[in-house]
Design a protein around this motif. Structure first.
Motif, PDB file in Angstrom:
ATOM      1  N   LEU A 117      -0.050  12.453   1.970  1.00  0.00           N
ATOM      2  CA  LEU A 117       0.511  11.379   2.788  1.00  0.00           C
ATOM      3  C   LEU A 117       0.133  11.582   4.245  1.00  0.00           C
ATOM      4  CD1 LEU A 117       2.339  11.089   0.176  1.00  0.00           C
ATOM      5  CD2 LEU A 117       4.116  10.273   1.731  1.00  0.00           C
ATOM      6  N   ASN A 118      -0.263  10.505   4.908  1.00  0.00           N
ATOM      7  CA  ASN A 118      -0.523  10.593   6.343  1.00  0.00           C
ATOM      8  C   ASN A 118       0.345   9.640   7.153  1.00  0.00           C
ATOM      9  OD1 ASN A 118      -1.776   8.108   5.879  1.00  0.00           O
ATOM     10  ND2 ASN A 118      -3.832   8.997   5.889  1.00  0.00           N
ATOM     11  N   ARG A 119       1.292   8.983   6.457  1.00  0.00           N
ATOM     12  CA  ARG A 119       2.289   8.173   7.159  1.00  0.00           C
ATOM     13  C   ARG A 119       3.656   8.459   6.574  1.00  0.00           C
ATOM     14  NH1 ARG A 119      -0.657   2.372   7.300  1.00  0.00           N
ATOM     15  NH2 ARG A 119       0.679   2.047   5.480  1.00  0.00           N
ATOM     16  N   LEU A 120       4.628   8.577   7.449  1.00  0.00           N
ATOM     17  CA  LEU A 120       6.034   8.672   7.080  1.00  0.00           C
ATOM     18  C   LEU A 120       6.643   7.294   7.272  1.00  0.00           C
ATOM     19  CD1 LEU A 120       8.416  10.839   6.567  1.00  0.00           C
ATOM     20  CD2 LEU A 120       8.815  10.593   9.029  1.00  0.00           C
ATOM     21  N   VAL A 121       7.537   6.877   6.354  1.00  0.00           N
ATOM     22  CA  VAL A 121       8.154   5.565   6.512  1.00  0.00           C
ATOM     23  C   VAL A 121       9.627   5.622   6.145  1.00  0.00           C
ATOM     24  CG1 VAL A 121       7.503   4.807   4.174  1.00  0.00           C
ATOM     25  CG2 VAL A 121       7.991   3.113   5.949  1.00  0.00           C
ATOM     26  N   PHE A 122      10.431   4.947   6.941  1.00  0.00           N
ATOM     27  CA  PHE A 122      11.835   4.678   6.638  1.00  0.00           C
ATOM     28  C   PHE A 122      11.961   3.167   6.480  1.00  0.00           C
ATOM     29  CE2 PHE A 122      11.741   8.564   9.060  1.00  0.00           C
ATOM     30  CZ  PHE A 122      12.694   9.377   8.462  1.00  0.00           C
ATOM     31  N   ASP A 123      12.379   2.740   5.299  1.00  0.00           N
ATOM     32  CA  ASP A 123      12.539   1.311   5.022  1.00  0.00           C
ATOM     33  C   ASP A 123      14.017   0.970   5.200  1.00  0.00           C
ATOM     34  OD1 ASP A 123      12.084  -1.276   4.266  1.00  0.00           O
ATOM     35  OD2 ASP A 123      11.819  -0.845   2.135  1.00  0.00           O
ATOM     36  N   ALA A 148       4.293   7.760  -5.399  1.00  0.00           N
ATOM     37  CA  ALA A 148       4.150   6.681  -6.374  1.00  0.00           C
ATOM     38  C   ALA A 148       4.579   5.332  -5.833  1.00  0.00           C
ATOM     39  CB  ALA A 148       4.963   7.009  -7.632  1.00  0.00           C
ATOM     40  N   LYS A 149       5.213   5.299  -4.658  1.00  0.00           N
ATOM     41  CA  LYS A 149       5.767   4.066  -4.115  1.00  0.00           C
ATOM     42  C   LYS A 149       4.777   3.389  -3.169  1.00  0.00           C
ATOM     43  CE  LYS A 149      10.054   4.221  -5.789  1.00  0.00           C
ATOM     44  NZ  LYS A 149      11.207   4.285  -4.872  1.00  0.00           N
ATOM     45  N   THR A 150       4.954   2.083  -3.022  1.00  0.00           N
ATOM     46  CA  THR A 150       4.187   1.321  -2.045  1.00  0.00           C
ATOM     47  C   THR A 150       5.139   0.544  -1.152  1.00  0.00           C
ATOM     48  OG1 THR A 150       3.977  -0.606  -3.496  1.00  0.00           O
ATOM     49  CG2 THR A 150       2.229   1.056  -3.602  1.00  0.00           C
ATOM     50  N   THR A 151       4.649   0.171   0.019  1.00  0.00           N
ATOM     51  CA  THR A 151       5.410  -0.587   1.012  1.00  0.00           C
ATOM     52  C   THR A 151       4.537  -1.733   1.499  1.00  0.00           C
ATOM     53  OG1 THR A 151       6.452   1.497   1.694  1.00  0.00           O
ATOM     54  CG2 THR A 151       6.757  -0.374   3.160  1.00  0.00           C
ATOM     55  N   ILE A 152       5.150  -2.818   1.901  1.00  0.00           N
ATOM     56  CA  ILE A 152       4.395  -3.942   2.440  1.00  0.00           C
ATOM     57  C   ILE A 152       3.543  -3.470   3.617  1.00  0.00           C
ATOM     58  CG2 ILE A 152       6.235  -4.689   4.023  1.00  0.00           C
ATOM     59  CD1 ILE A 152       3.979  -7.040   1.990  1.00  0.00           C
ATOM     60  N   THR A 173       0.161  18.898   4.119  1.00  0.00           N
ATOM     61  CA  THR A 173      -0.542  19.187   2.875  1.00  0.00           C
ATOM     62  C   THR A 173       0.427  19.269   1.710  1.00  0.00           C
ATOM     63  OG1 THR A 173      -0.392  21.569   3.316  1.00  0.00           O
ATOM     64  CG2 THR A 173      -2.387  20.435   4.053  1.00  0.00           C
ATOM     65  N   ASN A 174       1.711  19.081   1.987  1.00  0.00           N
ATOM     66  CA  ASN A 174       2.764  19.169   0.980  1.00  0.00           C
ATOM     67  C   ASN A 174       3.175  17.764   0.563  1.00  0.00           C
ATOM     68  OD1 ASN A 174       5.182  19.442  -0.450  1.00  0.00           O
ATOM     69  ND2 ASN A 174       5.845  21.206   0.762  1.00  0.00           N
ATOM     70  N   ALA A 175       2.882  17.385  -0.670  1.00  0.00           N
ATOM     71  CA  ALA A 175       3.138  16.018  -1.129  1.00  0.00           C
ATOM     72  C   ALA A 175       4.620  15.669  -1.119  1.00  0.00           C
ATOM     73  CB  ALA A 175       2.569  15.821  -2.538  1.00  0.00           C
ATOM     74  N   GLN A 176       5.487  16.666  -1.246  1.00  0.00           N
ATOM     75  CA  GLN A 176       6.921  16.397  -1.332  1.00  0.00           C
ATOM     76  C   GLN A 176       7.614  16.452   0.032  1.00  0.00           C
ATOM     77  OE1 GLN A 176       7.840  15.331  -4.273  1.00  0.00           O
ATOM     78  NE2 GLN A 176       5.756  15.831  -4.943  1.00  0.00           N
ATOM     79  N   ALA A 177       6.984  17.075   1.018  1.00  0.00           N
ATOM     80  CA  ALA A 177       7.640  17.293   2.303  1.00  0.00           C
ATOM     81  C   ALA A 177       8.095  16.009   2.987  1.00  0.00           C
ATOM     82  CB  ALA A 177       6.725  18.101   3.231  1.00  0.00           C
ATOM     83  N   PRO A 178       7.298  14.932   3.019  1.00  0.00           N
ATOM     84  CA  PRO A 178       7.769  13.726   3.699  1.00  0.00           C
ATOM     85  C   PRO A 178       9.054  13.161   3.105  1.00  0.00           C
ATOM     86  CG  PRO A 178       5.404  13.636   3.407  1.00  0.00           C
ATOM     87  CD  PRO A 178       5.878  14.797   2.609  1.00  0.00           C
ATOM     88  N   SER A 179       9.159  13.136   1.772  1.00  0.00           N
ATOM     89  CA  SER A 179      10.392  12.647   1.150  1.00  0.00           C
ATOM     90  C   SER A 179      11.570  13.548   1.463  1.00  0.00           C
ATOM     91  CB  SER A 179      10.224  12.537  -0.377  1.00  0.00           C
ATOM     92  OG  SER A 179       9.486  11.392  -0.734  1.00  0.00           O
ATOM     93  N   VAL A 191       0.838  -1.202   0.000  1.00  0.00           N
ATOM     94  CA  VAL A 191       0.000   0.000   0.000  1.00  0.00           C
ATOM     95  C   VAL A 191       0.871   1.250   0.000  1.00  0.00           C
ATOM     96  CG1 VAL A 191      -1.972  -1.086   1.153  1.00  0.00           C
ATOM     97  CG2 VAL A 191      -0.150  -0.045   2.535  1.00  0.00           C
ATOM     98  N   PRO A 192       0.318   2.380  -0.482  1.00  0.00           N
ATOM     99  CA  PRO A 192       1.022   3.656  -0.375  1.00  0.00           C
ATOM    100  C   PRO A 192       0.843   4.245   1.011  1.00  0.00           C
ATOM    101  CG  PRO A 192      -1.075   3.997  -1.431  1.00  0.00           C
ATOM    102  CD  PRO A 192      -0.978   2.514  -1.175  1.00  0.00           C
ATOM    103  N   GLN A 193       1.505   5.360   1.245  1.00  0.00           N
ATOM    104  CA  GLN A 193       1.411   6.034   2.550  1.00  0.00           C
ATOM    105  C   GLN A 193       0.336   7.114   2.548  1.00  0.00           C
ATOM    106  OE1 GLN A 193       3.065   4.248   4.614  1.00  0.00           O
ATOM    107  NE2 GLN A 193       3.992   3.237   2.842  1.00  0.00           N
ATOM    108  N   TRP A 194      -0.586   7.046   1.596  1.00  0.00           N
ATOM    109  CA  TRP A 194      -1.703   7.975   1.498  1.00  0.00           C
ATOM    110  C   TRP A 194      -2.988   7.188   1.279  1.00  0.00           C
ATOM    111  CZ3 TRP A 194      -3.592   7.002  -3.335  1.00  0.00           C
ATOM    112  CH2 TRP A 194      -2.673   6.571  -4.304  1.00  0.00           C
ATOM    113  N   THR A 195      -4.094   7.879   1.462  1.00  0.00           N
ATOM    114  CA  THR A 195      -5.411   7.282   1.255  1.00  0.00           C
ATOM    115  C   THR A 195      -6.152   8.051   0.170  1.00  0.00           C
ATOM    116  OG1 THR A 195      -6.433   8.665   2.951  1.00  0.00           O
ATOM    117  CG2 THR A 195      -5.560   6.522   3.663  1.00  0.00           C
TER     118      THR A 195
END
Length: 308
Positions: free
Chosen positions: A138-144, A240-244, A193-199, A124-128
């Protein structure tokens, strides 16, 4: 193994097939995969709600061919909600304008339907998406955290400890989960509200860690940098990315699960075997300690001021 059975799942009627087909080398059959997803559904479904799902399917078991499926094709039940998204996630070029109809797994019957397809892995992505199909921020931040050659999940835990302290200092509430494979993920619920901020935020932390301990951490996927290092893959925050998904099975030799863990377990991990969990382990853990991933879903905080 070709027989079909009719079952009730949450008030819906489903036809299941090949229930005794083994999907894992240890003999775990499709019926057991369906049973796991049925029992974990009350915990898993809130973390899938509103998130377009990409399946990794293993129709002939984990040692057979696998394939990714994003599109809910004509065989999907008519009651299954879907969302049309242009570009198919991370696709580019000729496929950039293709509209992909992603499945949304919102109820028990949807999980059972997916498991019957041998869709072992749920990504799934980190957005809904909103009810009208528009994409939310995005409503979740993730470090893989991915262990390179010569390292293990225990080394990922040392990096995760450092991430924990940085995120807490920035006002976030970090949650750790195994990938169900070799690595570890650190999440935090966020408001932006910034799509790029989490990255941008995740990359800044990853690069800082690499600069501080270049003999332990890399922020780039370059093969030469992977040896002996843990990769902090900050790019999973790209929309555009998904995570398990947490609580998803993995297509490994054993029916291992992406499993949320406590920070005490992270700090205490010295051997990879300490953080390997199968379906039975996860069901027991949930019964004993509940949903460790809940804070990432329920408690969201803004990114530091200059990343909003």
């Amino acid at each position: 193994m070709t027989g079909q059975v009719t079952v009730k799942a949450g008030g819906r009627t489903l036809r299941l097939s090949n229930l005794d087909k083994p999907l894992y080398p240890d003999g775990t059959a499709k019926s057991e995969v369906i049973a796991y997803y049925s029992r974990i559904a009350p915990i898993l479904l809130p973390h899938l709600r509103g998130r377009p799902v990409t399946f990794v399917r293993y129709p002939n078991g984990v040692r057979g061919p696998k394939f990714f499926q994003k599109n809910a094709d004509a065989s999907a039940p008519d009651w299954l909600p879907t969302v049309p998204l242009r570009g198919g996630g991370s696709r580019r070029g000729a496929d950039a304008n293709e509209v992909v109809r992603y499945p949304l797994l919102h109820e028990l019957a949807a999980l059972v339907w997916a498991a019957n397809l041998a869709a072992l892995e749920l990504h799934v992505p980190q957005w809904t998406v909103a009810d009208d199909g528009t994409r939310n921020p995005l409503n979740r931040l993730v470090f893989d955290l991915d262990p390179g050659p010569g390292t293990t999940i225990a080394d990922c835990c040392r990096v995760a400890e450092r991430l924990h302290d940085v995120l807490v200092a920035d006002g976030l509430i970090p949650v750790a989960t195994t990938s169900g494979s070799k690595g570890l993920q650190v999440y935090a619920g966020i408001d932006t509200t910034n799509a790029q901020a989490p990255s941008v935020y995740a990359k800044a932390i990853a690069v800082a860690f690499e600069q501080e301990t270049p003999e332990q951490v890399t922020a780039t996927m370059t093969k030469a940098r992977r040896e002996g290092n843990v990769l902090i893959d900050w790019s999973q925050n790209n929309p555009a990315k998904t995570t398990i998904s947490p609580y998803s099975l993995r297509g490994r030799d054993e029916p291992t699960v992406a499993t949320p863990v406590t920070w005490d377990e992270v700090r205490g991990c010295r051997e990879p075997e300490q953080l390997v969990f199968t379906t039975d382990d996860v069901l027991e853990r949930v019964a004993d300690i509940g949903d460790l991933f809940a804070p990432a879903h329920e408690r969201r905080a803004p990114l530091p001021g200059h990343y909003t």
